[in-house]
Design a protein around this motif. Structure first.
Motif, PDB file in Angstrom:
ATOM      1  N   SER A  98       0.843  -1.190   0.000  1.00 24.32           N
ATOM      2  CA  SER A  98       0.000   0.000   0.000  1.00 24.32           C
ATOM      3  C   SER A  98       0.880   1.242   0.000  1.00 24.32           C
ATOM      4  CB  SER A  98      -0.916   0.002   1.230  1.00 24.32           C
ATOM      5  OG  SER A  98      -1.529   1.270   1.385  1.00 24.32           O
ATOM      6  N   GLN A  99       0.819   1.999  -1.067  1.00 26.74           N
ATOM      7  CA  GLN A  99       1.553   3.264  -1.106  1.00 26.74           C
ATOM      8  C   GLN A  99       0.945   4.273  -0.132  1.00 26.74           C
ATOM      9  OE1 GLN A  99       2.593   4.465  -5.353  1.00 26.74           O
ATOM     10  NE2 GLN A  99       1.085   2.837  -5.746  1.00 26.74           N
ATOM     11  N   THR A 100      -0.354   4.143   0.113  1.00 21.52           N
ATOM     12  CA  THR A 100      -1.039   5.061   1.019  1.00 21.52           C
ATOM     13  C   THR A 100      -0.584   4.842   2.460  1.00 21.52           C
ATOM     14  OG1 THR A 100      -2.954   4.967  -0.460  1.00 21.52           O
ATOM     15  CG2 THR A 100      -3.295   5.932   1.708  1.00 21.52           C
ATOM     16  N   ALA A 101      -0.483   3.569   2.867  1.00 19.50           N
ATOM     17  CA  ALA A 101      -0.050   3.254   4.228  1.00 19.50           C
ATOM     18  C   ALA A 101       1.454   3.011   4.318  1.00 19.50           C
ATOM     19  CB  ALA A 101      -0.780   2.021   4.735  1.00 19.50           C
ATOM     20  N   GLU A 102       2.101   2.886   3.161  1.00 22.18           N
ATOM     21  CA  GLU A 102       3.550   2.636   3.082  1.00 22.18           C
ATOM     22  C   GLU A 102       3.936   1.363   3.821  1.00 22.18           C
ATOM     23  OE1 GLU A 102       5.588   6.178   4.367  1.00 22.18           O
ATOM     24  OE2 GLU A 102       5.096   7.260   2.523  1.00 22.18           O
ATOM     25  N   ARG A 103       3.163   0.298   3.582  1.00 18.53           N
ATOM     26  CA  ARG A 103       3.490  -1.001   4.183  1.00 18.53           C
ATOM     27  C   ARG A 103       2.775  -2.112   3.421  1.00 18.53           C
ATOM     28  NH1 ARG A 103       0.052   1.128   8.163  1.00 18.53           N
ATOM     29  NH2 ARG A 103       1.842   1.690   9.434  1.00 18.53           N
ATOM     30  N   ASP A 104       3.251  -3.343   3.598  1.00 12.31           N
ATOM     31  CA  ASP A 104       2.542  -4.492   3.064  1.00 12.31           C
ATOM     32  C   ASP A 104       1.229  -4.647   3.809  1.00 12.31           C
ATOM     33  OD1 ASP A 104       4.492  -5.130   1.214  1.00 12.31           O
ATOM     34  OD2 ASP A 104       5.560  -6.480   2.575  1.00 12.31           O
ATOM     35  N   THR A 105       0.169  -4.917   3.070  1.00 10.61           N
ATOM     36  CA  THR A 105      -1.174  -4.962   3.647  1.00 10.61           C
ATOM     37  C   THR A 105      -1.847  -6.277   3.281  1.00 10.61           C
ATOM     38  OG1 THR A 105      -1.342  -2.555   3.456  1.00 10.61           O
ATOM     39  CG2 THR A 105      -3.399  -3.767   3.720  1.00 10.61           C
ATOM     40  N   PRO A 106      -2.484  -6.955   4.249  1.00 14.86           N
ATOM     41  CA  PRO A 106      -3.125  -8.247   3.973  1.00 14.86           C
ATOM     42  C   PRO A 106      -4.493  -8.098   3.321  1.00 14.86           C
ATOM     43  CG  PRO A 106      -3.400  -7.681   6.281  1.00 14.86           C
ATOM     44  CD  PRO A 106      -2.561  -6.586   5.679  1.00 14.86           C
ATOM     45  N   VAL A 107      -4.874  -9.105   2.562  1.00 16.59           N
ATOM     46  CA  VAL A 107      -6.197  -9.153   1.956  1.00 16.59           C
ATOM     47  C   VAL A 107      -6.566 -10.618   1.740  1.00 16.59           C
ATOM     48  CG1 VAL A 107      -5.232  -8.939  -0.388  1.00 16.59           C
ATOM     49  CG2 VAL A 107      -7.640  -8.387   0.025  1.00 16.59           C
ATOM     50  N   ASN A 108      -7.811 -10.964   2.013  1.00 18.15           N
ATOM     51  CA  ASN A 108      -8.315 -12.313   1.757  1.00 18.15           C
ATOM     52  C   ASN A 108      -9.092 -12.335   0.445  1.00 18.15           C
ATOM     53  OD1 ASN A 108      -7.576 -14.100   3.955  1.00 18.15           O
ATOM     54  ND2 ASN A 108      -8.804 -12.781   5.271  1.00 18.15           N
ATOM     55  N   VAL A 109      -8.869 -13.390  -0.341  1.00 17.30           N
ATOM     56  CA  VAL A 109      -9.528 -13.516  -1.639  1.00 17.30           C
ATOM     57  C   VAL A 109     -10.172 -14.892  -1.748  1.00 17.30           C
ATOM     58  CG1 VAL A 109      -9.223 -13.499  -4.146  1.00 17.30           C
ATOM     59  CG2 VAL A 109      -7.854 -11.956  -2.713  1.00 17.30           C
ATOM     60  N   LEU A 110     -11.440 -14.917  -2.144  1.00 18.93           N
ATOM     61  CA  LEU A 110     -12.163 -16.163  -2.388  1.00 18.93           C
ATOM     62  C   LEU A 110     -12.434 -16.280  -3.883  1.00 18.93           C
ATOM     63  CD1 LEU A 110     -13.653 -18.594  -0.971  1.00 18.93           C
ATOM     64  CD2 LEU A 110     -15.743 -17.236  -1.248  1.00 18.93           C
ATOM     65  N   LEU A 111     -11.934 -17.349  -4.485  1.00 20.44           N
ATOM     66  CA  LEU A 111     -12.154 -17.604  -5.907  1.00 20.44           C
ATOM     67  C   LEU A 111     -13.303 -18.593  -6.074  1.00 20.44           C
ATOM     68  CD1 LEU A 111      -8.435 -17.983  -7.070  1.00 20.44           C
ATOM     69  CD2 LEU A 111      -9.878 -15.938  -7.153  1.00 20.44           C
ATOM     70  N   PRO A 112     -14.016 -18.537  -7.198  1.00 19.64           N
ATOM     71  CA  PRO A 112     -15.097 -19.501  -7.431  1.00 19.64           C
ATOM     72  C   PRO A 112     -14.568 -20.932  -7.444  1.00 19.64           C
ATOM     73  CG  PRO A 112     -15.218 -17.674  -8.992  1.00 19.64           C
ATOM     74  CD  PRO A 112     -13.914 -17.539  -8.278  1.00 19.64           C
ATOM     75  N   GLU A 113     -15.446 -21.866  -7.202  1.00 19.89           N
ATOM     76  CA  GLU A 113     -15.066 -23.281  -7.104  1.00 19.89           C
ATOM     77  C   GLU A 113     -14.314 -23.741  -8.352  1.00 19.89           C
ATOM     78  OE1 GLU A 113     -17.200 -27.673  -6.684  1.00 19.89           O
ATOM     79  OE2 GLU A 113     -18.403 -25.842  -6.766  1.00 19.89           O
ATOM     80  N   ASN A 114     -14.794 -23.353  -9.512  1.00 23.70           N
ATOM     81  CA  ASN A 114     -14.164 -23.783 -10.764  1.00 23.70           C
ATOM     82  C   ASN A 114     -13.444 -22.628 -11.456  1.00 23.70           C
ATOM     83  OD1 ASN A 114     -15.181 -26.531 -10.650  1.00 23.70           O
ATOM     84  ND2 ASN A 114     -17.194 -25.667 -11.139  1.00 23.70           N
ATOM     85  N   TYR A 115     -12.724 -21.846 -10.661  1.00 26.21           N
ATOM     86  CA  TYR A 115     -12.014 -20.680 -11.172  1.00 26.21           C
ATOM     87  C   TYR A 115     -11.092 -21.062 -12.332  1.00 26.21           C
ATOM     88  CZ  TYR A 115      -8.697 -16.776 -11.301  1.00 26.21           C
ATOM     89  OH  TYR A 115      -7.896 -15.737 -11.701  1.00 26.21           O
ATOM     90  N   SER A 116     -11.122 -20.255 -13.388  1.00 21.07           N
ATOM     91  CA  SER A 116     -10.291 -20.487 -14.565  1.00 21.07           C
ATOM     92  C   SER A 116      -9.761 -19.159 -15.088  1.00 21.07           C
ATOM     93  CB  SER A 116     -11.109 -21.176 -15.667  1.00 21.07           C
ATOM     94  OG  SER A 116     -10.385 -21.207 -16.882  1.00 21.07           O
ATOM     95  N   GLU A 117      -8.501 -19.140 -15.457  1.00 20.13           N
ATOM     96  CA  GLU A 117      -7.904 -17.938 -16.042  1.00 20.13           C
ATOM     97  C   GLU A 117      -8.484 -17.637 -17.421  1.00 20.13           C
ATOM     98  OE1 GLU A 117      -5.850 -15.717 -14.882  1.00 20.13           O
ATOM     99  OE2 GLU A 117      -5.465 -16.638 -12.920  1.00 20.13           O
ATOM    100  N   ASP A 118      -9.213 -18.588 -17.978  1.00 18.87           N
ATOM    101  CA  ASP A 118      -9.822 -18.397 -19.291  1.00 18.87           C
ATOM    102  C   ASP A 118     -11.132 -17.612 -19.215  1.00 18.87           C
ATOM    103  OD1 ASP A 118      -7.771 -19.853 -20.515  1.00 18.87           O
ATOM    104  OD2 ASP A 118      -8.823 -21.757 -20.195  1.00 18.87           O
ATOM    105  N   LYS A 119     -11.602 -17.355 -18.000  1.00 26.37           N
ATOM    106  CA  LYS A 119     -12.824 -16.579 -17.802  1.00 26.37           C
ATOM    107  C   LYS A 119     -12.503 -15.314 -17.031  1.00 26.37           C
ATOM    108  CE  LYS A 119     -16.506 -18.659 -16.425  1.00 26.37           C
ATOM    109  NZ  LYS A 119     -17.452 -19.469 -15.627  1.00 26.37           N
ATOM    110  N   GLU A 120     -13.355 -14.317 -17.177  1.00 21.43           N
ATOM    111  CA  GLU A 120     -13.239 -13.103 -16.368  1.00 21.43           C
ATOM    112  C   GLU A 120     -14.427 -13.037 -15.413  1.00 21.43           C
ATOM    113  OE1 GLU A 120     -12.945  -9.800 -19.068  1.00 21.43           O
ATOM    114  OE2 GLU A 120     -10.768 -10.051 -19.289  1.00 21.43           O
ATOM    115  N   TYR A 121     -14.123 -12.713 -14.144  1.00 18.42           N
ATOM    116  CA  TYR A 121     -15.140 -12.762 -13.098  1.00 18.42           C
ATOM    117  C   TYR A 121     -15.405 -11.378 -12.516  1.00 18.42           C
ATOM    118  CZ  TYR A 121     -13.915 -17.738 -13.197  1.00 18.42           C
ATOM    119  OH  TYR A 121     -13.669 -19.035 -13.594  1.00 18.42           O
ATOM    120  N   PRO A 122     -16.657 -11.084 -12.213  1.00 16.22           N
ATOM    121  CA  PRO A 122     -16.953  -9.840 -11.488  1.00 16.22           C
ATOM    122  C   PRO A 122     -16.399  -9.937 -10.066  1.00 16.22           C
ATOM    123  CG  PRO A 122     -18.915 -11.199 -11.632  1.00 16.22           C
ATOM    124  CD  PRO A 122     -17.875 -11.872 -12.479  1.00 16.22           C
TER     125      PRO A 122
END
Length: 332
Positions: A98-122
């Motif tokens: 984060s340039q705003t906080a000037e530090r590494d910042t954690p984030v959790n991400v949940l991908l769909p069950e059948n996530y594929s790089e061949d699709k784009e997800y909202p």
């Protein structure tokens, strides 16, 4: 929890004074199962309105009116349960700089069950509350993975990426130390982190569908306040905006540095497809504050989907039904 709620309510009242009250516009009832569910529409001068303009048969149904018909007070229990033989994805922890906080910042991400790089997800961003972090929403008690996976399998929700960020953002303070002006400003500062670093990180590392029709934001308590703040600040980016039990103080007209004027709580000409505010009738922390926000939005001629819960509180018991409804309505 009860002691914390009493202290929190008192501090909110002191720090964010002038924001209670209920000023509502006219409501159009939906097919929801409770009488306290409906679409609130902004009031307009009807003195010169013609008969054709008032004839509902001549009026095109809005996105919010259409999908607002799906709204129910509480989700069915079975949608929250893990089913045998189904793979339920887990949130994965990532970090970004984060340039705003000037530090590494954690984030959790949940991908769909059948996530594929061949699709784009909202993408759906969900913001946590005061004193919490990116892990709060990822807990089993909130039911995000089970609920969304079950809804997707049933065809009731679109496949989507869910992002749970850490929204306390300060160069000098790594975590919240109290309920005061500086800590509030640090939460409000997340808007800069989100635009500058978080969203670019998500778009660079995951297969993301861009555009306001593919981007949603919601949050709980302080996160609800921030989701409304971010939504009205960037209506060109977020097509779906929600808040559950939002913390007070975003507006009051007092001129305090973290507050908007009431007239600024509007999306202007770029209205979201969905603006949904959920409230717990027995919320002992923020009280009637969600009604205050609904009143300002409707007075500023913004359509609002209002969701009132009679049996929940200022906790996950309100977050889950809010997300159940919100996830079924977005990206349709």
């Amino acid at each position: 929890m009860k002691k914390f709620s009493v202290i929190l309510a008192a501090l909110l009242a002191l720090s964010f004074c002038g924001c209670q009250g209920s000023e509502t516009g006219g409501e159009v009832s939906t097919s929801g199962t409770a009488d306290n569910i409906g679409v609130a529409q902004g009031s307009e001068d009807t003195e010169n309105t013609t008969a054709a303009e008032t004839d509902n048969s001549q009026k095109e149904e809005s996105y919010m009116e259409k999908y607002g018909k799906l709204l129910v007070e509480m989700p069915p229990e079975e949608i929250l349960e893990s089913k045998e033989g189904v793979n339920y994805p887990k949130f994965e922890k990532h970090t970004y700089y984060s340039q705003t906080a000037e530090r590494d910042t954690p984030v959790n991400v949940l991908l769909p069950e059948n996530y594929s790089e061949d699709k784009e997800y909202p993408v759906l961003y969900i913001l946590h509350g005061y004193y919490d972090n990116e892990d709060w929403m990822a807990r089993d008690v909130v039911h995000i993975s089970a609920m969304l996976t079950n809804l997707t399998a049933a065809g009731e929700a679109k496949e989507m990426i869910v992002v749970l960020p850490y929204i306390y953002c300060s160069k000098d303070m790594p975590y919240c130390t109290g309920m005061d002006a500086q800590n509030t400003l640090n939460y409000d500062n997340f808007i800069n982190d989100m635009m500058t670093d978080l969203m670019p990180f998500i778009e660079e590392n995951f297969s993301v569908a861009k555009g306001r029709e593919s981007t949603a934001i919601t949050g709980f308590s302080m996160g609800g306040r921030e989701s409304l703040f971010i939504g009205v600040s960037h209506p060109e980016i977020f097509g779906y905006v929600g808040a559950v039990c939002p913390a007070p103080g975003l507006t009051s007209g007092t001129g305090d540095p973290w507050m908007l004027e009431n007239a600024q709580l509007t999306f202007g000409e770029t209205s979201p497809y969905l603006l949904m505010i959920s409230a717990a009738e027995h919320d002992g922390v923020v009280g009637g504050n969600p009604s205050h926000y609904k009143g300002i939005f409707t007075r500023n001629k913004n359509e609002v989907l209002w969701h009132s819960m009679s049996s929940t509180g200022h906790d996950a018991s309100s977050v889950t039904p809010h997300l159940y409804n919100f996830m079924r309505m977005i990206f349709q």
